[in-house]
Scaffold this active site. Structure first.
Site, PDB file in Angstrom:
ATOM      1  CG  HIS A 308      -2.061   0.948   1.079  1.00  0.00           C
ATOM      2  ND1 HIS A 308      -1.978   2.272   1.417  1.00  0.00           N
ATOM      3  CD2 HIS A 308      -3.294   0.755   0.573  1.00  0.00           C
ATOM      4  CE1 HIS A 308      -3.128   2.850   1.136  1.00  0.00           C
ATOM      5  NE2 HIS A 308      -3.942   1.955   0.618  1.00  0.00           N
ATOM      6  CG  ASP A 366      -8.574  -4.640  -2.507  1.00  0.00           C
ATOM      7  OD1 ASP A 366      -9.772  -4.515  -2.216  1.00  0.00           O
ATOM      8  OD2 ASP A 366      -7.892  -3.757  -3.027  1.00  0.00           O
TER       9      ASP A 366
HETATM   10  N1  CMC Z   1       4.145  -7.545  -4.705  1.00  0.00           N
HETATM   11  C1  CMC Z   1       5.489  -7.490  -4.900  1.00  0.00           C
HETATM   12  N2  CMC Z   1       6.233  -6.374  -4.782  1.00  0.00           N
HETATM   13  C2  CMC Z   1       5.582  -5.247  -4.465  1.00  0.00           C
HETATM   14  C3  CMC Z   1       4.197  -5.207  -4.240  1.00  0.00           C
HETATM   15  C4  CMC Z   1       3.474  -6.420  -4.375  1.00  0.00           C
HETATM   16  N3  CMC Z   1       2.152  -6.449  -4.182  1.00  0.00           N
HETATM   17  N4  CMC Z   1       3.808  -3.955  -3.943  1.00  0.00           N
HETATM   18  C5  CMC Z   1       4.928  -3.211  -3.978  1.00  0.00           C
HETATM   19  N5  CMC Z   1       6.001  -3.987  -4.276  1.00  0.00           N
HETATM   20  C6  CMC Z   1       7.411  -3.550  -4.358  1.00  0.00           C
HETATM   21  C7  CMC Z   1       7.665  -2.788  -5.651  1.00  0.00           C
HETATM   22  O1  CMC Z   1       8.121  -3.635  -6.674  1.00  0.00           O
HETATM   23  C8  CMC Z   1       8.701  -1.800  -5.206  1.00  0.00           C
HETATM   24  O2  CMC Z   1       9.940  -2.447  -5.178  1.00  0.00           O
HETATM   25  P1  CMC Z   1      11.306  -1.624  -5.501  1.00  0.00           P
HETATM   26  O3  CMC Z   1      11.394  -0.551  -4.453  1.00  0.00           O
HETATM   27  O4  CMC Z   1      12.372  -2.660  -5.395  1.00  0.00           O
HETATM   28  O5  CMC Z   1      11.116  -1.072  -6.877  1.00  0.00           O
HETATM   29  C9  CMC Z   1       8.316  -1.466  -3.763  1.00  0.00           C
HETATM   30  O6  CMC Z   1       7.589  -2.620  -3.300  1.00  0.00           O
HETATM   31  C10 CMC Z   1       7.453  -0.237  -3.636  1.00  0.00           C
HETATM   32  O7  CMC Z   1       6.342  -0.378  -4.517  1.00  0.00           O
HETATM   33  P2  CMC Z   1       5.696   0.821  -5.333  1.00  0.00           P
HETATM   34  O8  CMC Z   1       4.966   0.280  -6.511  1.00  0.00           O
HETATM   35  O9  CMC Z   1       6.742   1.862  -5.593  1.00  0.00           O
HETATM   36  O10 CMC Z   1       4.691   1.390  -4.238  1.00  0.00           O
HETATM   37  P3  CMC Z   1       3.417   2.226  -4.534  1.00  0.00           P
HETATM   38  O11 CMC Z   1       3.122   2.948  -3.280  1.00  0.00           O
HETATM   39  O12 CMC Z   1       3.580   3.047  -5.770  1.00  0.00           O
HETATM   40  O13 CMC Z   1       2.287   1.128  -4.846  1.00  0.00           O
HETATM   41  C11 CMC Z   1       0.488  -0.375  -4.655  1.00  0.00           C
HETATM   42  C12 CMC Z   1       1.316   0.750  -3.973  1.00  0.00           C
HETATM   43  C13 CMC Z   1      -0.732  -0.669  -3.804  1.00  0.00           C
HETATM   44  C14 CMC Z   1       0.009   0.097  -6.029  1.00  0.00           C
HETATM   45  C15 CMC Z   1       1.373  -1.638  -4.779  1.00  0.00           C
HETATM   46  O14 CMC Z   1       1.771  -2.088  -3.509  1.00  0.00           O
HETATM   47  C16 CMC Z   1       0.679  -2.755  -5.551  1.00  0.00           C
HETATM   48  O15 CMC Z   1       0.716  -2.778  -6.789  1.00  0.00           O
HETATM   49  N6  CMC Z   1       0.004  -3.725  -4.813  1.00  0.00           N
HETATM   50  C17 CMC Z   1      -0.764  -4.757  -5.471  1.00  0.00           C
HETATM   51  C18 CMC Z   1      -2.123  -4.207  -5.886  1.00  0.00           C
HETATM   52  C19 CMC Z   1      -3.050  -4.026  -4.710  1.00  0.00           C
HETATM   53  O16 CMC Z   1      -3.204  -4.878  -3.859  1.00  0.00           O
HETATM   54  N7  CMC Z   1      -3.735  -2.867  -4.700  1.00  0.00           N
HETATM   55  C20 CMC Z   1      -4.735  -2.544  -3.670  1.00  0.00           C
HETATM   56  C21 CMC Z   1      -4.322  -1.405  -2.778  1.00  0.00           C
HETATM   57  S1  CMC Z   1      -5.392  -1.243  -1.338  1.00  0.00           S
HETATM   58  C22 CMC Z   1      -6.947  -0.871  -1.974  1.00  0.00           C
HETATM   59  C23 CMC Z   1      -7.004   0.353  -2.817  1.00  0.00           C
HETATM   60  O17 CMC Z   1      -6.373   1.357  -2.509  1.00  0.00           O
HETATM   61  O18 CMC Z   1      -7.720   0.333  -3.818  1.00  0.00           O
END
Ligand code: CMC
Length: 431
Positions: A308, A366
């Site tokens: 998140h 989720d």
């Molecule tokens: N699985 C594997 N690696 C992950 C994941 C994951 N679910 N989420 C983040 N990472 C890694 C990512 O690869 C990155 O690694 P590095 O720093 O080495 O590049 C690091 O963690 C930070 O991730 P980010 O994408 O820069 O973080 P963000 O804040 O931009 O993204 C997120 C947040 C929710 C989009 C992401 O965690 C994600 O894609 N999660 C899976 C989708 C999900 O469950 N979404 C629902 C969110 S809660 C409900 C809502 O808000 O709608």
């Protein structure tokens, strides 16, 4: 809000600029850069708004490090345990818990608006039966502005109020109709003798040919899912609603924009994607393979329902959802549900893995919601529409807050331009 005793100093090419520091009631201080371009001639750069407060708000607060979520100051776990969705709607919209008579009046108002204009049924019939219910919802909610002309004047507080009530009241009807249409069953009209969650379940699962009794325990679980999704600060869809509204667009158009944004798998679409992932994993033996894929930089696969932007600890909503999953499956007599087993083991293995621990990736709302919704009888395509109907009150509350701020402006981000500089047009025969 401003703490004039504190400023941040920015030095550019030897010239210093004092920037006011704004002190929130909770959370980190905020550097006010509104005059930065006028004073220093520079922009700031923050794609994805990772360090930028786009507005001030009094509605919802998240402490990502603690894993805390407050609505108007009340912790989400207390609301999930003691309150119910329409009371939370009142709280989000008006700022305080209602008195008994306020609540009665609010519930009566919402209940009286549950039907949609009969002619809107034709919109549904224009869609293919296999349309995703989110596609149908985006279209139908946007089309509300073609029907409810008496609540589109955003300068009139009374019209804003009516639009708010209409959307909270009608969203379950629209979501249920999108579902019924997709499975070829007749629309079921709302029943105003039922509470909000029971009415939604009835509209989804009743058929004219048979009596359908809503199980109160399932209705309570549904209501809790609504509460857990009701609002979440300035997330992508809420920011979309605010940005759409900043131009003066009508409320139905703004909420349709929010629904469109919510649909993506990184946001509200994650509940559908998560259950599909858990099913694809299929058995606990395959978990290490998927964890390895999630950690592989060359593989775009991510663990859905994990991670998140704000929470760097347990998402407090996921805790309640996990408990609810156990209760609902128990109630339905579903023992040893393989998907729940995979989910629990996946959570355990991921939390023990240094990759997820170091990046502070925890289960989010989720992760378990899909298991509950599927056990209730919803297909995966309905998961995100249920998120959308629950989040409507959050979008509406934030929209109302924005419009009641006399200082609100059109949202218009700047950019770091990396394209060509000015060049002369070349006639086609000379290229
Ligand atoms: N699985 C594997 N690696 C992950 C994941 C994951 N679910 N989420 C983040 N990472 C890694 C990512 O690869 C990155 O690694 P590095 O720093 O080495 O590049 C690091 O963690 C930070 O991730 P980010 O994408 O820069 O973080 P963000 O804040 O931009 O993204 C997120 C947040 C929710 C989009 C992401 O965690 C994600 O894609 N999660 C899976 C989708 C999900 O469950 N979404 C629902 C969110 S809660 C409900 C809502 O808000 O709608």
């Amino acid at each position: 809000m401003t703490d004039s005793s504190k400023t941040a100093t920015l030095t550019i090419d030897g010239t210093s600029y004092d920037l006011p520091l704004l002190s929130p009631t909770a959370g980190p201080n905020v550097i006010d850069i509104r005059k930065l371009y006028a004073d220093a001639g520079v922009f700031t750069y923050d794609p994805g708004y990772t360090s930028t407060a786009s507005c001030d708000s009094t509605i919802t607060f998240i402490d990502g490090a603690k894993g805390e979520l407050l609505h108007r100051g009340y912790p989400i776990d207390q609301l999930a345990e003691k309150s119910h969705y329409l009371e939370v709607c009142y709280l989000l919209l008006y700022g305080n818990l209602p008195t008994a008579s306020d609540l009665e009046e609010f519930e009566a108002t919402i209940t009286r608006h549950t039907m949609i204009h009969e002619q809107m049924h034709n919109f549904f019939r224009g869609f293919r039966r296999d349309a995703h219910p989110m596609a149908t919802m985006v279209g139908v909610v946007g089309a509300m502005s073609a029907f409810y002309h008496d609540s589109t004047d955003i300068s009139d507080p009374r019209q804003r109020e009516i639009a708010s009530h209409r959307m909270i009241a009608k969203m379950p009807t629209i979501a249920a109709m999108a579902y019924k249409y997709s499975i070829g069953q007749p629309f079921v009209y709302p029943r105003n003798d039922l509470d909000y969650a029971s009415n939604f379940l009835h509209m989804c699962f009743a058929v004219p040919a048979e009596q359908y009794e809503v199980d109160p325990i399932l209705s309570r679980a549904m209501d809790r899912i609504f509460i857990l999704h009701a609002d979440h600060e300035q997330n992508a869809s809420t920011s979309t609603v605010r940005l759409a509204s900043s131009s003066g667009a009508n409320p139905f158009a703004c909420i349709a924009a929010g629904i469109a944004c919510l649909w993506g798998p990184a946001h509200g679409g994650a509940n559908q994607a998560c259950l599909e992932m858990l099913k694809e994993i299929g058995s606990v033996e395959r978990i290490p393979e998927f964890i390895a894929r999630a950690k592989d930089k060359d593989d775009p696969f991510r663990l859905m329902g994990f991670g998140h932007r704000v929470y760097k600890n347990f998402d407090p909503r996921a805790k309640v959802m996990k408990q609810s999953a156990d209760e609902v499956l128990d109630l339905l007599g579903i023992e040893n549900n393989p998907v729940l087993q995979v989910a629990k083991e996946l959570e355990k293995q991921a939390l023990e893995d240094p990759y997820f621990a170091d990046k502070k990736l925890f289960p989010n709302v989720d992760f378990y919601s899909g298991i509950i919704l599927e056990a209730m009888g919803f297909p995966t395509s309905m998961f995100t529409p249920i998120f959308a109907l629950s989040r409507t009150v959050g979008w509406i509350s934030q929209w109302k807050e924005q419009l009641s701020d006399p200082a609100h402006k059109i949202g218009r981000p700047r950019q770091l331009y990396l394209g060509e500089t000015a060049r002369n047009y070349i006639d086609v025969e000379d290229r």
